[in-house]
Design an enzyme around this catalytic site. Structure first.
Site, PDB file in Angstrom:
ATOM      1  N   SER A  84      21.263 -47.952  22.659  1.00 27.28           N
ATOM      2  CA  SER A  84      21.453 -48.268  24.065  1.00 27.28           C
ATOM      3  C   SER A  84      21.047 -49.712  24.360  1.00 27.28           C
ATOM      4  O   SER A  84      21.578 -50.645  23.762  1.00 27.28           O
ATOM      5  CB  SER A  84      20.637 -47.267  24.909  1.00 27.28           C
ATOM      6  OG  SER A  84      20.945 -47.367  26.262  1.00 27.28           O
ATOM      7  N   HIS A 106      26.591 -47.083  23.896  1.00 22.96           N
ATOM      8  CA  HIS A 106      27.240 -46.146  24.811  1.00 22.96           C
ATOM      9  C   HIS A 106      27.397 -46.783  26.184  1.00 22.96           C
ATOM     10  O   HIS A 106      26.882 -47.866  26.454  1.00 22.96           O
ATOM     11  CB  HIS A 106      26.454 -44.827  24.912  1.00 22.96           C
ATOM     12  CG  HIS A 106      25.098 -44.961  25.515  1.00 22.96           C
ATOM     13  ND1 HIS A 106      24.330 -43.871  25.863  1.00 22.96           N
ATOM     14  CD2 HIS A 106      24.351 -46.045  25.851  1.00 22.96           C
ATOM     15  CE1 HIS A 106      23.174 -44.278  26.377  1.00 22.96           C
ATOM     16  NE2 HIS A 106      23.161 -45.590  26.384  1.00 22.96           N
TER      17      HIS A 106
END
Length: 229
Positions: A84, A106
């Site tokens: 992330s 993501h």
């Protein structure tokens, strides 16, 4: 001179740092990076060691920007996971990745509540944030923005070899003498809410000590688990 920055644990705003420190929980705030970089001079070397599940996107962006602006020679090493927001930081310079490490990219997420207008507005905000963050992957790898967004859309997990193939890293550590292994991914995290922070602050002000075993139990009760950001 050589300096070291550890990007470990969850990535949080400066205002939350005391909370995680009090519970002896790994965390990284922008000030942790600023405190090191303020001493750096041109010609120095900065090693950035990453093992983080990610966290708040603003924090990842701020640290990424600081490292890109740094006048020193920045070398980044992913030793455990760069997920992330931490994967954004990994794009800030020359990067090596352990053969047992993982990278995850993501789309940005949010816990927004409200009516349809609120949801529609947030959806547009999230798309804008995805476009902004994708520029880090594009700048590092040379992939198109469409390729970066596609990778983000499917919450892509990458081994060191896969990250190298996509040119998201420059080298696999020890690649001349080790074979690749895979690790099970750890959990993400959730920032403590104001109620939990107020309760912890009262315990601090009362002078209550938190032994290691007690701290672990309190962390479990506070459910410091994953929130994708």
């Amino acid at each position: 001179m050589k300096y070291r920055i550890d990007i470990k644990g969850v990535m949080i705003p400066n205002d939350y740092k005391w909370y995680y420190d009090w519970f002896s929980a790994d965390s990284t705030a922008p000030k942790d990076v600023t405190d090191v970089l303020k001493n750096v001079q041109p010609g120095d070397e900065v090693e950035v060691m990453i093992n983080s599940p990610g966290g708040i996107i603003d924090v990842g962006s701020e640290i990424y920007t600081m490292l890109r602006q740094c006048a020193a020679d920045v070398k980044i090493y992913i030793t455990g996971q760069a997920c992330s927001a931490a994967s954004i930081v990994a794009m800030a310079g020359y990067c090596e990745m352990s053969p047992t490490a993982l990278m995850m990219v993501h789309c940005v997420s949010s816990g927004t509540e409200g009516n349809h207008s609120d949801m529609e507005h947030m959806a547009e905000t999230l798309r804008t944030a995805d476009n902004a963050l994708s520029t880090a992957y594009v700048a590092k790898s040379g992939m198109s923005q469409e390729e970066a967004l596609e990778m983000m859309e499917h919450e892509t997990w990458l081994t060191a070899d896969q990250a190298k193939e996509k040119k998201l890293i420059d080298k696999v550590m020890f690649e001349e003498k080790e074979t690749n292994l895979q690790l099970v991914a750890g959990p993400m995290f959730k920032l403590p809410d104001q109620t939990k922070m107020n309760a912890a602050r009262k315990m601090m002000e009362s002078g209550e000590e938190v032994p290691d075993k007690v701290a672990l139990q309190k962390l479990k009760l506070l459910k410091l688990k994953g929130e994708k950001r």
